[in-house]
Each structure stands twice: as structure tokens, then as C-alpha cells.
Design a protein around this motif. Structure first.
Motif, mmCIF file in Angstrom:
data_model
loop_
_atom_site.group_PDB
_atom_site.id
_atom_site.type_symbol
_atom_site.label_atom_id
_atom_site.label_comp_id
_atom_site.label_asym_id
_atom_site.label_seq_id
_atom_site.Cartn_x
_atom_site.Cartn_y
_atom_site.Cartn_z
ATOM 1 N N ALA A 1 0.250 1.179 -9.953
ATOM 2 C CA ALA A 1 0.597 2.355 -9.108
ATOM 3 C C ALA A 1 2.268 0.927 -8.387
ATOM 4 O O ALA A 1 3.005 1.464 -8.495
ATOM 5 C CB ALA A 1 0.315 3.203 -8.048
ATOM 6 N N LYS A 2 1.495 0.095 -7.911
ATOM 7 C CA LYS A 2 2.670 -1.109 -7.107
ATOM 8 C C LYS A 2 3.457 -1.739 -7.910
ATOM 9 O O LYS A 2 4.720 -1.870 -7.685
ATOM 10 C CB LYS A 2 1.487 -2.026 -6.533
ATOM 11 N N LEU A 3 3.059 -1.852 -9.421
ATOM 12 C CA LEU A 3 4.036 -2.048 -10.562
ATOM 13 C C LEU A 3 5.103 -1.113 -10.829
ATOM 14 O O LEU A 3 6.183 -1.400 -11.159
ATOM 15 C CB LEU A 3 3.069 -2.525 -11.786
ATOM 16 N N MET B 1 12.867 8.382 -2.249
ATOM 17 C CA MET B 1 12.057 7.385 -1.366
ATOM 18 C C MET B 1 11.701 6.215 -1.015
ATOM 19 O O MET B 1 10.478 6.280 0.249
ATOM 20 C CB MET B 1 10.501 8.793 -2.016
ATOM 21 N N LEU B 2 11.395 4.892 -1.781
ATOM 22 C CA LEU B 2 11.202 4.073 -1.676
ATOM 23 C C LEU B 2 11.863 3.417 -0.467
ATOM 24 O O LEU B 2 10.993 2.371 0.298
ATOM 25 C CB LEU B 2 11.935 3.362 -3.136
ATOM 26 N N PRO B 3 13.084 3.245 -0.546
ATOM 27 C CA PRO B 3 13.601 2.840 0.938
ATOM 28 C C PRO B 3 12.605 3.117 1.840
ATOM 29 O O PRO B 3 12.353 2.023 2.889
ATOM 30 C CB PRO B 3 14.720 3.360 0.917
ATOM 31 N N SER B 4 12.735 4.103 2.149
ATOM 32 C CA SER B 4 11.978 4.116 3.245
ATOM 33 C C SER B 4 10.638 3.323 3.825
ATOM 34 O O SER B 4 10.259 3.330 5.031
ATOM 35 C CB SER B 4 11.808 6.254 3.718
ATOM 36 N N GLU C 1 1.097 -1.256 0.249
ATOM 37 C CA GLU C 1 0.398 -0.379 0.028
ATOM 38 C C GLU C 1 0.580 1.199 0.396
ATOM 39 O O GLU C 1 0.902 2.483 -0.843
ATOM 40 C CB GLU C 1 -0.807 -0.460 0.801
ATOM 41 N N LYS C 2 1.964 1.069 0.831
ATOM 42 C CA LYS C 2 2.669 2.797 0.596
ATOM 43 C C LYS C 2 3.488 2.711 -0.667
ATOM 44 O O LYS C 2 3.528 3.347 -1.029
ATOM 45 C CB LYS C 2 3.933 2.346 2.259
ATOM 46 N N ALA C 3 4.129 1.728 -0.545
ATOM 47 C CA ALA C 3 4.404 2.364 -2.208
ATOM 48 C C ALA C 3 4.199 2.073 -2.932
ATOM 49 O O ALA C 3 4.785 3.375 -3.630
ATOM 50 C CB ALA C 3 5.169 0.507 -2.622
#
Lengths: 75, 703
Positions: free
Chosen positions: B206-208, B230-233, B188-190
Motif C-alpha cells: 500500500a505504501k509503495l 486525497m493524498l496531499p492532505s 501510515e496515513k498514506a
């Protein structure tokens, strides 16, 4: 030592238990090789190196090192 | 009139192309997807008052791609701005392999793209004693599901009705309201992050994108860096979550499947296993493979002989009659010596090409090709290649372009590069014309050794030479190239199927059309240009040459005089000047300036050789329209009674054509596929070098 598909003898059945190799797992999964899937070694390639495997309702070929990454339980 | 874009999607071997052929028939064409060398088959058909554009997407297992093909499908499906992004997807699944084939279906449905699911191959399913019940599956997937048998067209009307319904009423009943797959908190966050950065409000897209953004070409670089920061967080681990999603999707599918269809071992599969007892047998397998190849190439010669003679005679007849109907003028010469001679040079090889592509399509359609991959994978690895390289190398027997394009399924960079580099060494169909003409000069037609056609045996030897050369180059490259990347076999062995003849027919037709139009265009243009260059010279050089011959050769018979005269005319022309210019470079190979002209024109495409020879030997032609072969056989070494095309020169020329990379299209496709100028440059220099050295050796050993 855990057994892998590589330990199967021709004609022997097994159930897939775990994947030892992270990178190969994605490929194996999309080919339908899921945990609990039933696999049977049908034969080995003429020049060695590859295995001919029946997996529930379809047939696949894989290399020995790929087979070695799939842990199984012989039934 | 309304129009709609519809895409066919599904796993490899699901029968997509049969459904494509059923819907479009001959209204189809093959091109490339923009910027990549992935083959794009498109076609159109009418439905009521609407026009439907159909795209056949490459076979794909999942939207977590493993090859170039799959990456392309992923990029099309995740980018509504892509020109191939469909209004509707016809998802083709093999009902006998439903569990696996529903993985991609569930992903596409979750993308919110309107979908019709087609359960194909119900004939086999019913034969195995099962009942086809599309309704429970439709209830689960939330989109229409229909049963089909593409083999005999059963279910086609229903598919068209559903398409019509889509055109009339819109997407509502073709789209599932909620996702099949439920996101975890991390996912969800990603997805939210991808929405925030790239402005993608469709949740699964969005997830893909969170998985694939770093290689998606359509996303701007600055946003990609923002995403990467931003993604790693969010704790998003690409591979781990791919595995998690795939396993959970299968779990959902398995839950619903027992209700719909039981898994089973089919009769078809048992049959395939027994057939493979023979076809992939330790000794029998390879023996059968080489036997098959031998039969195929023998029959190219044996079967094509008659239609080739008809075509040759037809053109001779046409040429002679055109000349007798039209007044003698430069235009008539252009028409007969330039255009007709060039066209004949191309079309005469159509029968051989049809036969070759027919057999290749048959091997592919029946499922035998994947057995070849499996059998030879281990040997191929010793040469730095993959079992899949076998498919490329065999299709290289038809055309290197197609072979290089098929390397995209190999996966590993090193194996792909090596396959691309060596594929053009396998004799392609464009070499058939050249080989045919030159072999005919050395080996008399009708000569047999036991049951074998002698010309066919020489032909076979040239193929072996190509194979040995490609393996040798591959082996050397394996030692030079370094790569840590792993390579995989992991290959589906589809159940053997009776080929669908209309598929084979359409494939052959498609390839023949491509040969005749592409090669035809080049050959006709070059023939016309060449006719001009060979007919005219600077100032009054040709007249002077004629006068000189008339003064000095009084003691010759009229025929000899005519031959010397023609030769002198050609020598004084622009073409002659060019040929003379490169003669010093090729003389050590046993070639004269006339062959020099052919070599130059052949660098665009090697099959031009025959057309060029036809044009050169037609210039100032006698009344009788004889074939290129006869004219070349009659050619004498200047100042002697020896035939020009003796064994040494013919063999040397054969070796040159066997190795030299005389094909612009191959270089172009290598450039595209490797995305660099380096590889096509290396390929060109290497192969031309091998050709020169090989020819030089051959000529000096034989003469």
C-alpha cells in the motif's frame, strides 16, 4: 564554500557529509553512497567529464556534475 | 502435479543469470514482458514431482525505480494479479556487497512475498579471509538464507532442498511476520489511504502504491484521480519519503551487518583497480578499446572462413544429390532451388554470428562493458548520447533490436530517443551476409596488406562508415530535440571476473537459435514465395520469351545461349515484372531489376538479400550447384561482356545496405519502445533517404 567530491585530488579520501541536490540523492543512495560513506577518487576518465570512485567496497563512475552535488569532508 | 512460479530477483551483477542457468540449463527461452520491450527470460525445471516455472527479473537496485527495467520489476512485485507475480522469490545477493544488496531484499521481504535469500560469490569472500555465517542474517531477515557459489554450483543442492521445503510445507517459514522497516505517522496515513482507495491490505504494498500509483499501469484511472485528490492532505511527499525510507533501511542493515559480515576492501577490488590503470588509461584505454574492436571484426572474417566453406559445400552436395535421387519435377525444383538454396543462404552465416556474439558476451560477462561506458560518457554527451549508449551501439554490431531494447537503462528521454534512432546505422549481424557476398565480388579472397586481410579491411571501413553516420545523425538530432530532463551517469563498475563459460555458451546458443529460427523462418518463406514468383509468369509469357530467345540467338555458344535463356525466363516471370516495375527508380544507383527484386524482399529483413540472390540465380539452374558468390560474379551486364557486379555497382549496393532500414523487427521494436508511430516513421524515411542519396553519389563517383 563547502567541498564536494569534485574537489578531491586523485588518491585522496573523504567522508560523505550531505547531498546538495534533491533529485540526484535518490540515485546516489540506491548506489550505496550514504552519509558517512568513505569515498576515494581513483582516476578521471580519458576524455574527462567522469570520475572513477572507490566507495567502501565497490567501484562507481559518476559525472562531474553528479560529484559536485555530494558534500564531503576530506580526511 | 504441482507447479510453482518462482522469480529470481537481485541487484545487477549479483550473479542471477548464473543461478538461472544452473537451475534451468537449456530449458529456457527469451521473450518480452507483455506490452514492454524488457527482456523476459523464463525457464522450467522439475523438482521431485513438481514443475517449477522460473522467471529471471531484470537487475534492480530498489523498488524506487530509476529506469524502465526497474519500473517493470516494481510493477510485477506490487501487483499480485500480474502473470509474473511469483509464489516465491529467490533473492540473489553478492555477499561481498551485502550492505547494498540487502536494500532490495528487505523491501521484497516487507512485501510479504515468500523469499529465499541466496548469498552468492562466497568463493571470493572466503579467499579474502572471511567466514560465511548465514544464520544471524536469517534470524534478522526472518527468511531462509543460504550461501552459494554459482561459479561451481556449490550450494545448489541446498537451494533445491529449500525450494522443495517450500513446495511441501508452504509459505510460513519463508515469510517474515513483522515488517523490517517501521512506518512513520505520515507513511501510515498514506498506506491507509492507498488501502482505502485501491483496496490493498498489505501495508508495504500500500505504501509503495502511494509512491507509484500515478504511473502504475494496472490501476484504474478513476481511482488514480481519487488518490491524487486525497493524498496531499496526508502530508506525503514522494521523494523526501523515498530518501527517508532508503536511509533508514540502510541504517537497520548497517546495525545488523557488523555481526554478520564486516565491510572490507577485497583483493578482487584492488586487482580491478590495477587492471583499470591500464584498461581505462588516458591514452591506453581508448587505444585498447579500438584495438579490441578491430581484432573482433578481423577474426569474424578469418575464423569463420572455414566453417562457412564447409556449410556451403555441404549444401551444394546435398542439392546435387537431392536432384539426382528425385525425379525431375516442379517439386524437386522447389526443394532444391527454393528451400535448400534459401536455407543455405541463412545457415552459412551462423559461424560469423556465433563469433560476434561470443565476443560480445565475453565483454559483458567480464565487466569490461561498464568501463567502456565510463570512458566514453563525455564524448557521447557531445553527440546527445549517454555513456550507456555505447553498450547499445556495440550490441548494435550484433542486432539493432537488442541494442534498442538495451536503451531502457539510459534513463533520459532525449538520450534514449537519439540512441534508438542511430543504433540501426551501426552494421548489425544481418548485414554480414550481404557485405560478405558483395565484398567478395570486389576484393579477391586471400589478398593481404601486410598482416591484414584486405576483405577484413573493407569490412572495417564499412563499420567505420556506420559509426560516423550514426554519430553525425545523433549530433543533428541533439540540436533539434529539446528537453529539460537531466541525465545521469551514476554507474556501478563491477569487479572484473573470469567469465563463466557456461553463461557465455548459453548466451551464444540463445542468440544463434534466435537468428536461425527468426531469420530462418522469414528467409524460407520468402525464398519459397520468391521461387514461385520467379518460376511462373502470367499466361504463357515465359514460353513466349523462350521461343523468342531460340529464334534470335542462334549465333551464340551453348553456354551463352543458356545464360540468355535463363535471363529471359526470369524477366518474363512475376518476379521479373515486379523488378522491372521498380527498375526506373533504382537505375540511377546502378541497379538492375534483379537487384530490384532483392531490394523489395530485403525490406522485411536485409539478410534475405543473399537468399533472394540464391533463389534468383538458381532458377532454371544448371546441373552443377555452385554458390551464390560464384553465380553473382559470373553475371554480366545485359548485352556486354562487363561483369554486372563491377566496383561501382557493388559499392553502391554496399552503401545502400549500409544505410537503408531494411528490418521490420527494428521498426516494430522502435514503435514499442517509443510508444508512437512517429519515431519509426522518421527512422525509416531518414535511413532510406540516406541510403538512396549515398548510393547515387557512390555510383556516380565510381562509374
Amino acid at each position: 564554500m563547502k567541498k564536494t567530491i569534485l574537489d578531491l585530488k586523485v588518491g585522496q579520501y573523504a567522508l560523505v557529509r550531505q547531498f546538495a541536490d534533491f533529485e540526484a540523492t535518490c540515485k546516489l543512495l540506491t548506489m550505496g553512497l550514504l552519509p558517512n560513506a568513505r569515498v576515494e577518487l581513483i582516476r578521471k576518465a580519458p576524455f574527462g567529464g567522469a570520475l572513477y570512485i572507490r566507495m567502501q567496497n565497490h567501484l562507481i563512475a559518476m559525472r562531474e556534475n553528479e560529484a559536485a552535488s555530494v558534500e564531503i569532508e576530506i580526511v | 502435479m504441482m507447479s510453482a512460479k518462482v522469480a529470481l530477483a537481485g541487484n545487477p551483477n549479483a550473479g542471477k543469470s548464473s543461478i538461472f542457468n544452473l537451475l534451468t540449463g537449456l530449458r529456457q527461452k527469451t521473450a518480452n514482458f507483455p506490452g514492454v520491450t524488457v527482456e523476459k527470460k523464463t525457464g522450467t525445471f522439475k523438482l521431485g514431482t513438481s514443475q517449477v516455472q522460473l522467471v529471471d527479473l531484470p537487475g534492480t537496485y530498489s523498488l524506487f525505480p530509476n529506469s524502465k527495467d526497474e519500473k517493470l520489476v516494481c510493477q510485477v512485485m506490487c501487483n499480485p494479479q500480474n502473470e509474473s507475480f511469483p509464489d516465491l522469490v529467490i533473492y540473489v545477493a553478492d555477499i561481498n556487497q551485502l550492505e547494498r544488496h540487502l536494500l532490495l531484499a528487505s523491501q521484497i521481504i516487507d512485501l510479504g512475498v515468500p523469499t529465499i535469500v541466496v548469498l552468492n560469490m562466497i568463493d571470493v569472500f572466503i579467499e579474502n579471509g572471511h567466514k560465511v555465517e548465514p544464520k544471524p542474517l536469517a534470524d534478522f531477515l526472518g527468511v531462509p538464507v543460504i550461501a552459494m557459489n554459482a561459479r561451481n554450483g556449490e550450494g545448489l543442492e541446498l537451494l533445491k532442498q529449500k525450494l522443495q521445503l517450500f513446495l511441501d510445507e508452504g509459505a510460513a517459514s519463508f515469510t517474515r511476520s513483522a515488517k523490517i522497516y517501521t512506518f512513520s505517522e505520515t507513511e501510515e496515513k498514506a498506506a491507509a489511504l492507498a488501502n482505502q482507495v485501491f483496496n490493498i491490505d498489505q501495508a508495504y504494498r500500500a505504501k509503495l502504491t502511494a509512491h507509484h500509483y500515478h504511473w502504475f499501469e494496472f490501476l484504474p484511472e478513476d481511482l488514480k484521480s481519487k488518490m491524487a485528490a486525497m493524498l496531499p492532505s496526508s502530508g506525503f511527499e514522494d521523494i523526501r519519503i523515498q530518501i527517508q525510507e532508503t536511509m533508514r533501511r540502510f541504517a537497520v542493515i548497517q546495525e545488523v551487518l557488523p555481526v554478520v559480515i564486516e565491510t572490507h576492501t577485497s583483493r578482487e577490488q584492488k586487482l580491478s583497480i590495477s587492471v583499470d590503470n591500464v584498461l581505462t588509461h588516458k591514452i591506453g584505454g581508448p587505444v585498447i578499446f579500438f584495438g579490441l574492436m578491430f581484432i573482433i571484426f578481423q577474426s569474424i572474417f578469418a575464423l569463420a572462413e572455414y566453417p562457412m566453406t564447409w556449410i556451403e559445400n555441404g549444401f551444394s552436395y546435398l542439392g546435387a544429390h537431392t536432384r539426382s535421387f528425385l525425379p525431375a519435377s516442379w517439386f524437386t525444383d522447389l526443394l532444391v532451388d527454393g528451400l535448400l538454396a534459401g536455407l543455405s543462404g541463412v545457415l552459412v552465416f551462423a559461424p560469423q554470428i556465433v563469433i560476434l556474439f561470443f565476443f560480445l558476451a565475453l565483454l559483458e560477462e567480464s565487466g569490461y562493458m561498464s568501463r567502456v561506458v565510463y570512458m566514453f560518457d563525455h564524448i557521447m554527451q557531445k553527440f546527445g548520447l549517454n555513456g550507456r549508449s555505447m553498450v547499445s551501439l556495440i550490441s548494435s554490431g550484433a542486432c539493432a533490436i537488442r541494442a534498442i531494447m538495451s536503451t531502457r537503462t539510459i534513463g533520459s528521454w532525449k538520450e534514449t530517443i537519439i540512441t534508438i534512432m542511430v543504433a540501426p546505422l551501426i552494421p548489425c549481424s544481418a548485414r554480414i551476409p550481404v557485405y560478405t557476398v558483395l565484398i567478395a565480388l570486389m576484393v579477391p579472397a586471400g589478398l593481404h596488406y601486410g598482416p591484414f586481410n584486405a576483405q577484413g579491411l573493407v569490412f572495417m571501413a564499412l563499420y567505420l562508415l556506420g559509426i560516423v553516420a550514426s554519430l553525425a545523425v545523433a549530433f543533428v538530432m541533439k540540436l533539434i530535440l529539446k528537453s529539460d530532463e537531466r541525465s545521469y551517469l551514476m554507474l556501478e563498475l563491477p569487479a572484473y571476473k573470469k567469465p563463466i563459460w557456461s553463461n557465455v555458451g548459453l548466451e551464444v546458443w540463445d542468440k544463434l537459435l534466435a537468428f536461425v529460427t527468426n531469420a530462418g523462418k522469414v528467409i524460407v518463406i520468402i525464398s519459397l514465395g520468391l521461387w514461385f514468383l520467379a518460376s511462373y509468369g502470367p499466361g504463357n509469357a515465359i514460353e513466349e520469351a523462350v521461343n523468342k530467345v531460340n529464334e534470335t540467338t542462334l549465333h551464340l555458344t551453348p553456354e551463352q545461349h543458356q545464360a540468355v535463356l535463363q535471363s529471359a525466363q526470369l524477366e518474363a516471370s512475376y518476379a521479373g515484372i515486379i523488378g522491372k516495375w521498380i527498375e526506373p527508380a533504382i537505375a540511377p544507383l546502378g541497379f538492375d531489376w534483379k537487384i530490384g527484386i532483392s531490394l523489395i524482399t530485403s525490406f522485411a529483413a536485409r539478410e534475405v538479400f543473399v537468399g533472394t540472390m540464391a533463389t534468383i540465380y538458381s532458377i532454371g539452374g544448371d546441373a552443377e550447384e555452385s554458390s551464390v558468390r560464384e553465380r553473382m560474379a559470373a553475371e554480366l551486364k545485359p548485352g556486354t561482356n562487363q561483369p554486372m557486379y563491377d566496383t561501382a555497382t557493388s559499392m553502391s549496393l554496399l552503401i545502400f545496405y549500409a544505410f537503408a532500414l531494411q528490418c521490420m523487427s527494428t521498426l516494430a521494436v522502435t514503435k514499442k519502445e517509443t510508444n508512437s508511430w512517429k519515431w519509426p516513421a522518421i527512422q525509416f524515411v531518414l535511413m532510406t533517404g540516406m541510403a538512396y542519396l549515398g548510393s547515387w553519389l557512390t555510383y556516380h563517383l565510381l562509374s
